[in-house]
Design a protein around this motif. Structure first.
Motif, short mmCIF file in Angstrom:
data_model
loop_
_atom_site.label_atom_id
_atom_site.label_comp_id
_atom_site.label_asym_id
_atom_site.label_seq_id
_atom_site.Cartn_x
_atom_site.Cartn_y
_atom_site.Cartn_z
N ALA A 135 46.72 50.69 26.74
CA ALA A 135 47.48 51.68 27.51
C ALA A 135 47.14 51.59 28.99
CB ALA A 135 47.18 53.08 26.99
N SER A 136 45.86 51.41 29.30
CA SER A 136 45.40 51.30 30.68
C SER A 136 46.08 50.13 31.40
CB SER A 136 43.88 51.13 30.71
OG SER A 136 43.42 50.81 32.00
N ILE A 137 46.07 48.99 30.76
CA ILE A 137 46.61 47.77 31.38
C ILE A 137 48.13 47.87 31.54
CG2 ILE A 137 46.97 45.29 31.03
CD1 ILE A 137 44.22 45.32 29.54
N VAL A 138 48.81 48.21 30.46
CA VAL A 138 50.27 48.23 30.50
C VAL A 138 50.80 49.34 31.40
CG1 VAL A 138 52.37 48.48 29.10
CG2 VAL A 138 50.45 47.10 28.25
N ALA A 139 50.13 50.49 31.42
CA ALA A 139 50.56 51.59 32.28
C ALA A 139 50.56 51.18 33.75
CB ALA A 139 49.67 52.81 32.07
N LYS A 140 49.55 50.44 34.14
CA LYS A 140 49.46 50.02 35.55
C LYS A 140 50.54 49.01 35.89
CE LYS A 140 44.66 51.31 36.01
NZ LYS A 140 43.24 50.92 35.87
N LYS A 141 50.95 48.20 34.92
CA LYS A 141 52.05 47.27 35.15
C LYS A 141 53.37 48.03 35.27
CE LYS A 141 48.98 44.22 34.88
NZ LYS A 141 48.35 43.85 36.17
N LEU A 142 53.56 49.02 34.41
CA LEU A 142 54.78 49.83 34.47
C LEU A 142 54.85 50.63 35.77
CD1 LEU A 142 54.76 51.14 30.80
CD2 LEU A 142 56.42 49.54 31.77
N ALA A 143 53.70 51.07 36.26
CA ALA A 143 53.66 51.89 37.47
C ALA A 143 54.13 51.13 38.71
CB ALA A 143 52.26 52.45 37.69
N VAL A 144 53.93 49.81 38.72
CA VAL A 144 54.42 49.02 39.86
C VAL A 144 55.82 48.49 39.60
CG1 VAL A 144 52.08 48.38 40.56
CG2 VAL A 144 53.38 46.83 39.08
N GLY A 145 56.38 48.83 38.44
CA GLY A 145 57.73 48.42 38.12
C GLY A 145 57.86 47.03 37.55
N ALA A 146 56.75 46.46 37.04
CA ALA A 146 56.76 45.08 36.55
C ALA A 146 57.76 44.90 35.41
CB ALA A 146 55.37 44.67 36.09
N THR A 147 58.55 43.83 35.51
CA THR A 147 59.52 43.50 34.47
C THR A 147 59.08 42.29 33.66
OG1 THR A 147 60.76 42.14 36.05
CG2 THR A 147 61.45 44.45 35.80
N HIS A 148 58.23 41.42 34.26
CA HIS A 148 57.76 40.20 33.61
C HIS A 148 56.26 40.06 33.87
CE1 HIS A 148 62.05 39.59 34.19
NE2 HIS A 148 62.03 38.64 33.27
N VAL A 149 55.46 39.95 32.81
CA VAL A 149 54.00 39.93 32.97
C VAL A 149 53.39 38.81 32.12
CG1 VAL A 149 51.85 41.25 32.76
CG2 VAL A 149 53.98 42.42 33.34
N ILE A 150 52.43 38.11 32.68
CA ILE A 150 51.65 37.11 31.94
C ILE A 150 50.25 37.66 31.74
CG2 ILE A 150 50.84 35.83 33.99
CD1 ILE A 150 52.08 34.07 30.88
N PHE A 151 49.74 37.57 30.51
CA PHE A 151 48.41 38.06 30.18
C PHE A 151 47.49 36.88 29.89
CE2 PHE A 151 51.17 41.61 29.06
CZ PHE A 151 50.51 42.68 29.67
N ASP A 152 46.37 36.81 30.60
CA ASP A 152 45.36 35.76 30.43
C ASP A 152 44.27 36.29 29.50
OD1 ASP A 152 43.51 33.73 30.68
OD2 ASP A 152 43.00 34.17 32.77
N LEU A 153 44.08 35.62 28.36
CA LEU A 153 43.09 36.04 27.38
C LEU A 153 42.04 34.95 27.21
CD1 LEU A 153 45.52 37.41 24.60
CD2 LEU A 153 44.61 38.62 26.60
N PRO A 154 40.96 34.97 28.02
CA PRO A 154 39.92 33.95 27.89
C PRO A 154 39.08 34.18 26.63
CG PRO A 154 39.83 35.06 30.04
CD PRO A 154 40.69 35.89 29.14
N ILE A 155 38.73 33.10 25.94
CA ILE A 155 37.84 33.21 24.78
C ILE A 155 36.66 32.27 24.97
CG2 ILE A 155 39.65 33.87 23.16
CD1 ILE A 155 39.58 30.99 22.09
N GLY A 156 35.52 32.66 24.44
CA GLY A 156 34.32 31.85 24.54
C GLY A 156 33.09 32.66 24.20
N GLU A 157 32.01 31.96 24.00
CA GLU A 157 30.76 32.62 23.61
C GLU A 157 30.32 33.68 24.60
OE1 GLU A 157 26.09 31.31 22.84
OE2 GLU A 157 27.68 29.81 22.69
N GLU A 158 30.59 33.46 25.90
CA GLU A 158 30.16 34.39 26.93
C GLU A 158 31.30 35.27 27.45
OE1 GLU A 158 27.02 34.78 28.23
OE2 GLU A 158 26.25 33.43 26.71
N ALA A 159 32.50 35.14 26.88
CA ALA A 159 33.65 35.93 27.31
C ALA A 159 33.75 37.23 26.52
CB ALA A 159 34.93 35.11 27.17
N LYS A 160 34.67 38.11 26.92
CA LYS A 160 34.86 39.35 26.18
C LYS A 160 35.39 39.08 24.78
CE LYS A 160 35.58 42.57 30.03
NZ LYS A 160 36.52 43.51 30.68
N LEU A 161 36.28 38.09 24.67
CA LEU A 161 36.81 37.69 23.36
C LEU A 161 36.05 36.45 22.90
CD1 LEU A 161 40.65 38.07 24.03
CD2 LEU A 161 39.10 39.72 22.95
#
Length: 497
Positions: free
Chosen positions: A266-292
């Protein structure tokens, strides 16, 4: 109703309005700590949380902390009216969520409204966050939370469409892709109003790094003027009040390291909607030291983003990227800004891994608009760097945000105290630990001291000789260097095999 004399307490509480009353007065009138009272005068009124003091005040006095007396616009000694009031309606719904029941749309709306109106205490906010963390949130709950975060905050009103945006969930040191992606996209005539965060636990947030080059704090009106003028911006979202409710939730989530998935989405998408974003790319890094840590986590989050953004008609795509090691050479505000300038100026010192990642992400975002055929976006992004258009646009953005458009990488001088970390043996670097690298950079002074940080000579997959420099730590004080030495004695930032 009671009439009490105002005592000004020149201290900020850092939260919702708080007042202090005398203990004897409280007992006589059955008022307890953490209950609420409405305080009013001729020109204003406010609801505040009660604190009890045994000796600080007389029975006919009420102590007003800075947030309270400023909102009331009251002076020392003025008489105010004080009326006990009940708990906000939303506390019932927080209890309902704690009891593992699903919340209705209107119930979430009331919770968000009370958050924005500063009617909930930190204890009540923590209860809401904790219930979402332990019990999860349905898509309907997450959608409602997103919707009302947007409705109760500020919004950009940009007429030129499409409006592009990107987000990275973080966890990778360096990784300053936004500061290259934004000027590439804007140089192609698209609108991209990028609001970014400051660091919480990392060496630098995008806003910290951009602040080395330009101002990042603007009002919504100023931000709209900048974007209309140059097509894009890179600013600190916290200064704009785009998502006030979310900012308050983040404030209580951080100390407990609680990041409920539904609230994060909700936090991430709300901020995109607040600036009026119509097209968004999400970067999801994965790895032993990453969040995912694992591909399965990334795939799950990808599905959740798609479900949520679909409810708001937003076009999106996700890219699962390698988060096993830092991206770029510089770690820390100034050193990361220098990397960006080198890259956009086509200097050989520009980090290739950053260029490769950002052109790939930008390419995916461009293709998402439908104006470029699949598989061609990365080439278009590279072209904008190679022909100088992205660099020219970046200088326009810097100037529009009050910075120096003639700044050069050589103008950015890192801290005067240094420490070289050298390879303890010959071999290949099989692990460059993001968490340890970040801890070292913060010990050096990041992000509070922009000149502090780390410059990497080697990274994951590189071969090193015994005694060869792997990185240099920069700081503005010997004490910070001493702190770094202590960390290096306790843990190793790299694995060499």
């Amino acid at each position: 109703m009671f009439k009490l004399r105002a005592r000004i307490i020149d201290l900020e509480t850092g939260s919702l309005p708080i007042v202090t009353i005398n203990e004897s007065f409280a007992k006589k009138n059955d008022i307890h700590g953490m209950e609420r009272v409405e305080i009013s005068c001729d020109h204003a009124k406010i609801v505040a949380v009660v604190n009890i003091s045994e000796k600080m005040l007389n029975e006919d006095e009420i102590g007003l902390f800075e947030e309270t007396w400023k909102k009331l616009k009251i002076k020392e000694g003025e008489i105010v009216n004080v009326v006990p009031v009940g708990k906000p309606e939303s506390t019932k719904y927080i209890r309902k969520k704690m009891d593992r029941e699903e919340l209705f749309d209107e119930e979430i709306k009331q919770i968000v409204k009370d958050i924005v109106d500063e009617k909930l205490t930190d204890v009540e906010l923590v209860a809401f966050v904790s219930s979402a963390y332990m019990n999860g949130m349905t898509l309907a709950e997450t959608t409602a939370l997103t919707k009302y975060i947007v409705e109760t905050g500020g919004k950009l009103n940009l007429k030129k469409k499409p409006i592009l945006d990107k987000h990275c969930i973080g966890g990778v040191a360096g990784n300053r892709t936004t500061m290259v992606l934004v000027p590439i996209v804007a140089s192609l005539g698209f609108t991209i109003p990028k609001t970014s965060s400051r660091s919480i636990t990392s060496p630098a947030g995008t806003a910290d790094t951009m602040e080395v080059l330009a101002n990042v704090s603007f009002s919504i009106e100023e931000l709209q003027d900048i974007v209309k003028k140059v097509g894009g911006c890179i600013v600190w979202g916290g200064a704009i009040n785009l998502a006030a409710a979310d900012d308050k939730l983040i404030k209580v989530r951080h100390p407990l390291s609680l990041d409920p998935e539904g609230m994060m989405l909700a936090s991430i998408v709300a901020k995109k909607l607040a600036v009026g974003a119509t097209h968004v790319i999400f970067d999801l890094p994965i790895g032993e030291e990453a969040k995912l840590k694992y591909i399965g986590e990334a795939r799950h989050l990808e599905r959740e983003f798609k479900s949520l953004t679909n409810n708001f008609g937003m076009k999106m795509d996700t890219v699962i990227t390698d988060g096993s090691s830092p991206i770029g050479r510089g770690i820390g505000p100034l050193l990361e800004a220098r990397d960006v300038l080198w890259l956009l100026r086509k200097d050989k010192k520009g980090p290739n891994d950053l260029k490769e990642k950002v052109t790939m992400l930008t390419g995916k975002l461009l293709e998402l608009t439908g104006k470029y055929a699949p598989g061609t976006g990365k080439t278009i992004a590279e072209k904008q760097i190679n022909n100088g258009a992205a660099y020219k646009k970046f200088m326009e953005i810097i100037e529009a945000q009050g910075g120096n458009p003639k700044i050069k990488p050589e103008d950015l001088i890192p801290g005067k105290y240094t420490l070289d970390y050298k390879a303890e043996k010959r071999g290949e670097i099989t692990n460059m630990k993001n968490s340890v690298i970040s801890k070292i950079a913060r010990a050096a002074g990041c992000p509070a001291t922009p000149e502090a940080g780390i410059y990497l000579y080697k990274n994951y997959g590189d071969n090193v000789k015994e005694g060869e420099k792997v990185f240099t730590v920069y700081a503005q004080s010997e004490r910070n260097i001493d702190n770094v030495v202590k960390i290096l004695k306790e843990m190793s930032p790299v694995t060499i095999e």
